[in-house]
Design a protein around this motif. Structure first.
Motif, PDB file in Angstrom:
ATOM      1  N   GLY A   1       0.650  -1.153  -0.042  1.00  0.00           N
ATOM      2  CA  GLY A   1       0.044  -0.004   0.014  1.00  0.00           C
ATOM      3  C   GLY A   1       0.755   1.392   0.151  1.00  0.00           C
ATOM      4  O   GLY A   1       2.087   1.300   0.150  1.00  0.00           O
ATOM      5  N   CYS A   2       0.151   2.390  -0.126  1.00  0.00           N
ATOM      6  CA  CYS A   2       0.910   3.709  -0.123  1.00  0.00           C
ATOM      7  C   CYS A   2       1.327   4.146   1.235  1.00  0.00           C
ATOM      8  O   CYS A   2       2.210   4.745   1.501  1.00  0.00           O
ATOM      9  CB  CYS A   2       0.002   4.746  -0.679  1.00  0.00           C
ATOM     10  N   THR A   3       0.543   3.680   2.289  1.00  0.00           N
ATOM     11  CA  THR A   3       0.841   4.009   3.667  1.00  0.00           C
ATOM     12  C   THR A   3       1.141   2.592   4.250  1.00  0.00           C
ATOM     13  O   THR A   3       1.029   1.679   3.861  1.00  0.00           O
ATOM     14  CB  THR A   3      -0.234   4.583   4.439  1.00  0.00           C
TER      15      THR A   3
ATOM     16  N   MET B   1      -3.083  -0.533  -4.267  1.00  0.00           N
ATOM     17  CA  MET B   1      -1.791  -0.837  -4.220  1.00  0.00           C
ATOM     18  C   MET B   1      -1.109   0.412  -4.698  1.00  0.00           C
ATOM     19  O   MET B   1      -1.488   1.152  -5.472  1.00  0.00           O
ATOM     20  CB  MET B   1      -1.674  -1.858  -5.460  1.00  0.00           C
ATOM     21  N   CYS B   2       0.484   0.405  -3.791  1.00  0.00           N
ATOM     22  CA  CYS B   2       1.079   1.654  -4.495  1.00  0.00           C
ATOM     23  C   CYS B   2       1.724   1.668  -5.904  1.00  0.00           C
ATOM     24  O   CYS B   2       2.301   0.648  -6.018  1.00  0.00           O
ATOM     25  CB  CYS B   2       2.115   2.157  -3.349  1.00  0.00           C
ATOM     26  N   ALA B   3       1.723   2.629  -6.693  1.00  0.00           N
ATOM     27  CA  ALA B   3       2.018   2.470  -7.866  1.00  0.00           C
ATOM     28  C   ALA B   3       3.638   3.124  -7.939  1.00  0.00           C
ATOM     29  O   ALA B   3       4.294   3.218  -9.008  1.00  0.00           O
ATOM     30  CB  ALA B   3       1.093   3.159  -8.887  1.00  0.00           C
ATOM     31  N   GLY B   4       3.883   3.399  -6.795  1.00  0.00           N
ATOM     32  CA  GLY B   4       5.364   4.102  -6.891  1.00  0.00           C
ATOM     33  C   GLY B   4       6.464   3.261  -6.632  1.00  0.00           C
ATOM     34  O   GLY B   4       7.528   3.682  -6.973  1.00  0.00           O
ATOM     35  N   LYS B   5       6.056   2.083  -5.667  1.00  0.00           N
ATOM     36  CA  LYS B   5       7.094   1.335  -5.424  1.00  0.00           C
ATOM     37  C   LYS B   5       7.305   0.155  -6.437  1.00  0.00           C
ATOM     38  O   LYS B   5       6.661  -0.338  -6.720  1.00  0.00           O
ATOM     39  CB  LYS B   5       6.736   0.685  -4.035  1.00  0.00           C
TER      40      LYS B   5
ATOM     41  N   LYS C   1      -5.220   8.145  -2.171  1.00  0.00           N
ATOM     42  CA  LYS C   1      -4.033   7.852  -1.827  1.00  0.00           C
ATOM     43  C   LYS C   1      -2.743   8.059  -2.596  1.00  0.00           C
ATOM     44  O   LYS C   1      -1.930   8.369  -2.382  1.00  0.00           O
ATOM     45  CB  LYS C   1      -3.917   6.286  -1.298  1.00  0.00           C
ATOM     46  N   TRP C   2      -3.040   7.833  -4.034  1.00  0.00           N
ATOM     47  CA  TRP C   2      -1.871   8.218  -4.724  1.00  0.00           C
ATOM     48  C   TRP C   2      -1.467   9.594  -4.962  1.00  0.00           C
ATOM     49  O   TRP C   2      -0.519  10.068  -5.093  1.00  0.00           O
ATOM     50  CB  TRP C   2      -2.160   7.581  -6.396  1.00  0.00           C
ATOM     51  N   ILE C   3      -2.698  10.560  -4.863  1.00  0.00           N
ATOM     52  CA  ILE C   3      -2.445  11.946  -4.656  1.00  0.00           C
ATOM     53  C   ILE C   3      -1.440  12.216  -3.466  1.00  0.00           C
ATOM     54  O   ILE C   3      -0.826  13.116  -3.564  1.00  0.00           O
ATOM     55  CB  ILE C   3      -3.715  12.744  -4.617  1.00  0.00           C
ATOM     56  N   GLU C   4      -1.751  11.540  -2.399  1.00  0.00           N
ATOM     57  CA  GLU C   4      -0.848  11.857  -1.131  1.00  0.00           C
ATOM     58  C   GLU C   4       0.271  11.355  -1.112  1.00  0.00           C
ATOM     59  O   GLU C   4       1.000  11.708  -0.220  1.00  0.00           O
ATOM     60  CB  GLU C   4      -2.018  11.576   0.210  1.00  0.00           C
ATOM     61  N   CYS C   5       0.407  10.216  -1.925  1.00  0.00           N
ATOM     62  CA  CYS C   5       1.712   9.402  -1.638  1.00  0.00           C
ATOM     63  C   CYS C   5       3.061   9.989  -2.245  1.00  0.00           C
ATOM     64  O   CYS C   5       2.888  10.183  -3.624  1.00  0.00           O
ATOM     65  CB  CYS C   5       1.547   8.095  -2.351  1.00  0.00           C
ATOM     66  N   PRO C   6       3.993  10.061  -1.588  1.00  0.00           N
ATOM     67  CA  PRO C   6       5.167  10.920  -2.340  1.00  0.00           C
ATOM     68  C   PRO C   6       5.827  10.078  -3.490  1.00  0.00           C
ATOM     69  O   PRO C   6       6.233  10.471  -4.464  1.00  0.00           O
ATOM     70  CB  PRO C   6       6.121  11.183  -1.175  1.00  0.00           C
ATOM     71  N   LEU C   7       5.628   8.631  -2.868  1.00  0.00           N
ATOM     72  CA  LEU C   7       6.188   7.765  -4.304  1.00  0.00           C
ATOM     73  C   LEU C   7       5.274   7.650  -5.370  1.00  0.00           C
ATOM     74  O   LEU C   7       6.138   7.594  -6.397  1.00  0.00           O
ATOM     75  CB  LEU C   7       6.429   6.470  -3.642  1.00  0.00           C
ATOM     76  N   CYS C   8       4.209   7.824  -5.210  1.00  0.00           N
ATOM     77  CA  CYS C   8       3.365   7.630  -6.555  1.00  0.00           C
ATOM     78  C   CYS C   8       3.631   9.187  -7.171  1.00  0.00           C
ATOM     79  O   CYS C   8       3.425   8.988  -8.364  1.00  0.00           O
ATOM     80  CB  CYS C   8       1.960   7.542  -6.043  1.00  0.00           C
ATOM     81  N   GLN C   9       3.586  10.139  -6.556  1.00  0.00           N
ATOM     82  CA  GLN C   9       3.856  11.379  -7.054  1.00  0.00           C
ATOM     83  C   GLN C   9       5.158  11.313  -7.866  1.00  0.00           C
ATOM     84  O   GLN C   9       5.432  11.967  -8.834  1.00  0.00           O
ATOM     85  CB  GLN C   9       3.844  12.567  -6.220  1.00  0.00           C
TER      86      GLN C   9
HETATM   87 ZN    ZN Z   1       1.853   5.256  -3.327  1.00  0.00          ZN
END
Ligand code: ZN
Ligand code: ACM
Length: 541
Positions: free
Chosen positions: A286-288, A305-309, A343-351
């Motif tokens: 997840g993002c968090t 699911m976190c799209a940044g990791k 959650k993607w909007i708030e997630c530094p990794l997704c951003q």
């Molecule tokens: Zn994320």
């Protein structure tokens, strides 16, 4: 010979030649309706002595002969008919003639019932299997211990309109035992449905063993309790834990069982949304940092699911790798629906991912996610299919689209030369009510009676002939939030799946609801013997 005797013999000969000497014609009531049926006077009878001959050297004979023998046993207490190889038909027998060189459509078949026996011809084993299914429906539909099963003399030429004739089952909202899944596949094949969409992962439960990630089932297949009543209004829970999953051995058994009935199993592994059960098992997805819990109510959840990791994609590739080893299906369903972007909007990794990849917004991030899944699947020789949200932010290059929020997604995809399966909520959702809600068990909503499904046309008028070629077919979806039991699933699915079977098999110009209902009266007699808990609403009128 005296004159009277001569006349009597002459009349008898005439009557038997014209067929009048035997009993009256037997009505032909096949679902889905065959392309062409011509009936003739006379009959052929299957008895306990009838033999099956086949002209091909492969393992398919077991599948095809078993379909026939199982039915004969169930209905008429027959012992299995014997089968053996022969290059040609033999008088008084059933001949299964595989003609791989013929130009017949892959799943098509021809049946000739003459006084001398039955010949079923096809260019593939699939066609022979469907020929047997049709033959079964020509037999008397009342279960009885009879010793002679009369078949009307007939010539049938039949083939399907669409290649994707699907039925879906959500085993996540409520787990369904393996034995039920096998029966579900049996009943699909009775209706010449050929694609089983197996919805295996969800917010409310992960239902497939993945060896590399044991917590998916140890944690993700269990929820503490389940909402009682309507997901829109209720705040009451049952306090009863719910769990269940299929081991990889179970999955292999289901896939093999389906293959013997010429049903392809398309697994669905949901990403990036509808994945709370996976997040509960592996919070790093997840993002968090969570904590996450397997969902106990219905709906759409912000945690995805976190799209940044990179580790998310490692997980997905590992899971898909095991899934590919279990399912030979050309298409693998990756979900893709109802993925909130909060959650993607708030997630530094997704951003960071959005910035690094030069993406415009979170929709393009979802598209990036799906494209990575597609690249992996394509590298393994498979194709990706997803719900119509995968159009948002740009379609992955080779993806097929399952159009569920209406038909617009399907139209857009076909216009972009992508393959499509039509399954609009308006006509193809079997979790909707099929009769006045006041007379029915609680359902998610909607109103999709039998006639509405029967009226569905999978190819939208707006498509050109070229674009229409991208419509692979249609599918009925069975989401089980409100179906706790297998009986309830059957009640929602049958006879609506029979209507859908005809939608995807028969030409629209051939469809006539009243006449379908007449044939259905015969089909449900088979449901009775098989013990299918179908809804009688549409039949009682
Ligand atoms: Zn994320
Ligand atoms: C869907 O019904 N969420 C595909």
């Amino acid at each position: 010979m005296n004159y009277i005797k001569f006349m009597a013999l002459t009349i008898l000969a005439y009557l038997s030649l014209s067929g009048f000497a035997s009993s009256k014609d037997i009505e032909i009531n096949i679902i889905p309706k065959p392309v062409s049926v011509k009936t003739y006077k006379g009959h052929f009878s299957i008895t306990q002595k009838t033999k099956i001959f086949y002209n091909f050297e492969n393992g398919h004979i077991e599948n095809i002969a078993s379909a026939l023998n199982n039915h004969l046993k169930k209905f008429y207490s027959f012992n299995p008919l014997k089968f053996s190889f022969s290059n040609e038909s033999n008088k008084g027998s059933i001949f299964l003639k595989l003609n791989t060189g013929s130009k017949m459509p892959k799943e098509g078949y021809k049946i000739e019932v003459s006084k001398n026996g039955v010949t079923i011809e096809a260019s593939s084993p699939n066609g022979l299997f469907y020929g047997v299914q049709t033959l079964i429906q020509m037999m008397p539909s009342k279960a009885d211990k009879i010793s002679e099963i009369k078949l009307q003399r007939v010539l049938i030429d039949d083939y399907p309109r669409f290649e994707w004739r699907g039925l879906h089952l959500d085993v996540c909202r409520h787990f369904m035992p393996k034995e039920f899944v096998l029966k579900y596949i049996d009943y699909m094949s009775m209706h010449k449905l050929n694609t089983f969409h197996f919805h295996l992962t969800e917010d409310q439960g992960w239902r497939i063993e993945i060896k590399k990630y044991p917590l998916l089932t140890e944690v993700g297949s269990k929820r503490e309790e389940t909402l009682i009543g309507s997901g829109r209004t209720s705040k009451q829970y049952d306090g009863v834990p719910h769990s269940g999953f299929y081991t990889q051995e179970d999955i292999k058994e289901i896939v093999e069982y389906a293959a013997k009935r010429y049903v392809n199993v398309v697994p669905e592994i949901e990403m990036p949304g509808h994945a709370l059960a996976a997040l509960a098992a592996y919070p790093h997805l997840g993002c968090t940092s969570g904590p996450y819990k397997v969902a106990t109510r219905w709906g759409v959840f912000d945690d995805v699911m976190c799209a940044g990791k990179e580790s998310t994609f490692e997980f997905i590739e590992d899971v898909l790798e095991e899934v590919l080893n279990l399912f030979p299906s050309e298409y693998i369903h990756i979900g893709g629906d109802e993925c909130p972007k909060t959650k993607w909007i708030e997630c530094p990794l997704c951003q960071k991912r959005i910035e690094q990849e030069g993406l415009k917004d979170e929709h393009e991030l979802q598209s990036y996610f799906i494209q990575r899944a597609e690249r992996f699947l394509n590298s393994k020789g498979r194709k990706l299919i997803g719900w119509d949200e995968i159009l948002e932010g740009g379609l992955a290059p080779n993806a097929a689209v399952m159009s569920w929020r209406g038909v617009e997604g399907g139209i857009a995809a076909a216009k972009q030369s992508h393959y499509v399966v039509m399954t609009p909520g308006s006509h193809c959702y079997f979790d909707h009510y099929q009769a006045d809600p006041l007379t029915q068990p609680l359902a998610i909503g909607g109103f999709t009676p039998l006639e509405k499904i029967y009226s569905y046309e999978p190819v939208p008028d707006i498509l050109s002939q070229d674009e229409a070629r991208y419509i692979m077919g249609a599918q009925g979806n069975v989401w089980t939030e409100y179906m706790k039991t297998t009986d309830h699933v059957e009640f929602m699915v049958y006879p609506r799946a029979a209507a859908l079977a005809e939608v995807v098999w028969s030409e629209k110009s051939e469809r006539d609801y009243k006449e379908f209902l007449k044939r259905l009266q015969e089909q449900v007699k088979r449901y009775d013997v098989y013990g299918i808990n179908y809804s009688k609403t549409a039949l009682d009128k």
